[in-house]
Enzyme design. Structure first.
Site, PDB file in Angstrom:
ATOM      1  N   ASP A 265      22.098  43.515  72.454  1.00 10.39           N
ATOM      2  CA  ASP A 265      22.655  44.298  70.998  1.00 10.39           C
ATOM      3  C   ASP A 265      21.685  45.611  71.258  1.00 10.39           C
ATOM      4  O   ASP A 265      20.639  45.823  72.127  1.00 10.39           O
ATOM      5  CB  ASP A 265      22.139  43.419  69.942  1.00 10.39           C
TER       6      ASP A 265
HETATM    7  C1  NOJ Z   1      23.668  46.643  66.168  1.00  9.72           C
HETATM    8  C2  NOJ Z   1      24.488  45.361  65.720  1.00  9.72           C
HETATM    9  O1  NOJ Z   1      23.611  44.291  65.499  1.00  9.72           O
HETATM   10  C3  NOJ Z   1      25.517  44.866  66.413  1.00  9.72           C
HETATM   11  O2  NOJ Z   1      26.454  44.017  65.706  1.00  9.72           O
HETATM   12  C4  NOJ Z   1      26.667  46.180  66.691  1.00  9.72           C
HETATM   13  O3  NOJ Z   1      27.636  45.807  67.485  1.00  9.72           O
HETATM   14  C5  NOJ Z   1      25.671  47.129  67.617  1.00  9.72           C
HETATM   15  N1  NOJ Z   1      24.579  47.784  66.532  1.00  9.72           N
HETATM   16  C6  NOJ Z   1      26.645  48.380  68.005  1.00  9.72           C
HETATM   17  O4  NOJ Z   1      26.793  49.033  67.091  1.00  9.72           O
END
Ligand code: NOJ
Length: 716
Positions: A265
């Site tokens: 993530d």
């Molecule tokens: C952080 C988020 O937790 C995740 O769900 C998301 O896909 C990513 N950022 C990319 O934007």
């Protein structure tokens, strides 16, 4: 590309080129104003040269933009390996569907699959290849803002939706079908259970619970063929998921047989440092590569250290090859080597985005997601009566919800506009509630006095749920409560329409209203859907995918809680030493599975075709349902079981199947469910998933408060 060619390509790559593949940058690194990006470039250990080696870009959109960047990039790349474009297409691309929690309330995986197909079609035409969806995290705590991105508290429902999303996005042939996207199941694992409901907080789940309730939906997404999995920010067993070898190697790769791309993530590899499990970015890079994280999203551990690290360490070098191989395979599965601009086409984009067909689907999905919580006869509205519309969300187009970055609010009508179209100015008066608060309330009062029914649009703004939007108080904002209390004093029929992203504490609201409509954040066509429900053009059929608590003190809360040694029952209501609260019922205000209709359904007593099943034989449970009202309606018939004795403590009840049926007024129908041994399996102490012989209680009902009226035996 043939596998041999792909292998040859991997062989030909330099270490720098290989490391490049494991890095993902956000699209702004490639924007024309890149000189402004010296700050982020430094933070990400990027140089202009390294930038054109990275393997993927996130957060880009538009056919023109993706085609341009792909061209520019491939010209600069020695081996002309195409970039992968990824983005958060969560509940629609441009045409926005209800938030996932609202999609969950449809209890209709086919509908969800359709929304994923449309989202993929719009996004693929812009040149996107991967969506960071579905989020399949099981949720039991509405304080956590990201419950809006989940499909609820139940593993069976989550599993069905996980599959529907993945099948909808990916289709059956990702290479040939250019309207599809690769899906990314997230956030592995257990992100939906942060302590105290606070985002990014640690997770404390025992392994049996993790396996029994949380892992099945990820597994279903993987089994449905999801090409990617995203790591979670949280800890599992006190080790951050992104650096957790047992979780990623033993469980995800070996047991769950995931062989696609594992992406971190945002910043999660770098976060191993503040988590305190890695001394610095270098140690974080070693940990993440060792556990098998193939792509680093937006932290600088891989970009800063991986080249040096693999030059000095053969094992890490092999691990790097393994990751790059996963990434190249994904690019190949998408057909990017043959067609780097795959699907990107300005004309298709303009035809697809906000097409009538897509908007129609957004409307019917929003209708299906709306849950009628209360109705004492006030709904559907009588068009002959005089109606007042008020409340802070009456003329707001902030109804798309979080995670709708390409959704255009201007495309979303407001409730005032849609109701205005339906009723003339003689029947509908739209009154600004701020007049009431600002003391200039004579017009406000006058209009209310002249009216028969007052519709009040209430709820949360979209920033109040989603990522980094946890709350300790989950009631309506106080000024909305004041408004409701004042309206109650005026003795009018009051219907509250709620736009929000989480189960709210509605205990204070219920006594003040005659009708209560949960509209979630319903998306681009949401206002029309709500209007259709209010006027009875659509008979509501949504059912809650998550319990609504009586107070925040009850959360986390779920219908399928573990059996305790001192259960609270009606007969023991006056006893003290039970698992109970002094000041509240244990049960939810609105249980999982709950939702009313404008008609009524009568459930007969259910019958079982047999009292026994075995490994080979099944039984059928059937029930007759009658629509006893005056109009056609849709009901979701739900089957719950309880395993009477298990090796580990079993839930008080569990959903094992459901069916959505439509009945004309007065019509009866027999609804049947086949029960097999497979549905009775659970996670044992040694983590094996199997069933035990013995007695099970079973019942059918309209929601999770269904009584388990019958029993049967599973034979050895
Ligand atoms: C952080 C988020 O937790 C995740 O769900 C998301 O896909 C990513 N950022 C990319 O934007």
């Amino acid at each position: 590309m043939k596998i041999e060619e792909l292998k040859a390509l991997l062989k030909e790559m330099t270490i720098e080129e290989k490391v490049g593949q494991t890095i993902q940058l956000s699209a702004d690194f490639f924007s024309d104003q890149s000189e402004d990006l010296t700050g982020p470039m430094n933070e990400m250990a990027m140089t202009e040269e390294k930038k054109y080696q990275v393997g993927s870009v996130l957060g880009i959109s538009g056919a023109k933009e993706t085609i341009q960047l792909q061209k520019r990039y491939m010209e600069k790349h020695r081996l002309h390996i195409p970039l992968l474009f990824m983005a958060d297409i969560i509940h629609g691309d441009h045409t926005i569907f209800p938030i996932p929690l609202g999609l969950g309330a449809t209890w209709n995986p086919d509908t969800v699959k359709k929304t994923a197909e449309i989202s993929a079609k719009e996004a693929a035409a812009q040149g996107l290849h991967v969506t960071f969806s579905p989020m399949v995290d099981l949720v039991r705590d509405p304080r956590w803002g990201r419950v809006m991105e989940a499909t609820g508290e139940d593993k069976l429902l989550n599993k069905r939706y996980a599959r529907a999303f993945v099948e909808g996005y990916q289709g059956t042939d990702l290479k040939q079908d250019l309207t599809k996207l690769a899906a990314c199941v997230k956030h592995f694992a257990g992100y939906g259970a942060p302590r105290g409901g606070r985002d990014y907080n640690s997770v404390d789940l025992n392994e049996n619970t993790l396996r029994e309730h949380y892992l099945p939906a990820y597994q279903e997404g993987i089994d449905a063929g999801a090409k990617l999995v995203m790591t979670a920010f949280n800890t599992i067993d006190n080790i951050p998921a992104t650096g957790n070898k047992r979780l990623m190697r033993d469980i995800l790769r070996d047991e769950m047989a995931f062989d696609g791309v594992l992406i971190s993530d945002w910043g999660a590899i770098g976060e191993l440092v503040p988590h305190g499990v890695a001394e610095d970015n270098k140690a974080a890079a070693i940990q993440a590569l060792t556990v098998g994280v193939d792509i680093e999203m937006m932290s600088a551990a891989y970009s800063e250290h991986l080249i040096d690290l693999v030059e000095q360490d053969e094992t890490l070098k092999e691990l790097l090859d393994e990751s790059v191989w996963n990434i190249l395979r994904l690019k190949n599965d998408l057909g990017l080597f043959e067609n780097p601009f795959r699907g990107a086409d300005e004309e298709t984009e303009s035809l697809s985005v906000f097409s009538d067909e897509n908007k129609k689907a957004a409307l019917t999905t929003a209708e299906e997601s709306i849950v009628l919580l209360e109705n004492n006869g006030v709904l559907p509205l009588n068009q002959e009566e005089k109606i007042v519309l008020t409340g802070p969300l009456k003329d707001s187009n902030d109804i798309l919800g979080a995670w709708s970055w390409k959704g255009d609010r201007e495309q979303a009508a407001t409730l005032a506009e849609m109701m205005g179209q339906r009723l003339g100015p003689d029947s509908l008066s739209i009154v600004d509630e701020s007049q009431f608060f600002e003391g200039q309330n004579s017009f406000f009062m006058n209009e209310i006095h002249l009216s028969d029914t007052v519709i009040v649009a209430l709820g949360e703004s979209s920033e109040m749920s989603g990522e980094a939007a946890s709350r300790t108080i989950i009631s309506l904002p106080e000024y909305q409560m004041v408004l409701l209390r004042e309206l109650k004093k005026l003795n009018k029929k009051v219907v509250a329409v709620l736009f929000n992203g989480r189960p709210l504490d509605l205990s204070g609201v219920v006594p003040l209203v005659d009708g209560l409509v949960e509209a979630w954040f319903p998306g681009t066509m949401g206002a029309e859907a709500v209007t259709n429900v209010l006027f009875g053009k659509f008979n509501p059929s949504g059912k809650l995918p998550m319990s609504f608590p009586r107070s925040v003190g009850q959360v986390p809360l779920a219908y399928n809680e573990d059996s305790t040694g001192r259960p609270m029952t009606d007969e023991k209501r006056n006893e003290k030493y039970l698992s109970r609260y002094l000041d509240s019922e244990n049960t939810a205000l609105y249980p999982f599975g709950f939702g009313r209709s404008y008609t009524s359904f009568d459930y007969s007593e259910c019958t079982l075709s047999s009292q026994e099943i075995s490994m080979e034989t099944s039984l059928t449970i059937s029930i007759e349902i009658k629509n006893t009202g005056k109009i056609k309606g849709i009901e979701t018939v739900q089957v719950y079981v309880r395993d009477k004795v298990g090796e580990v403590v079993r839930p008080v009840k569990e959903l094992i199947d459901f069916k959505k049926v439509e009945l004309e007024a007065g019509e009866s129908m027999t609804v049947e469910f086949e029960i097999t041994e497979k549905q009775l399996r659970y996670t044992h102490a040694d983590h094996s998933v199997r069933s035990d012989a013995g007695e099970f209680s079973i019942g059918i009902g309209t929601d999770s408060s269904a009584e388990l009226t019958h029993s049967f035996y599973l034979e050895k």
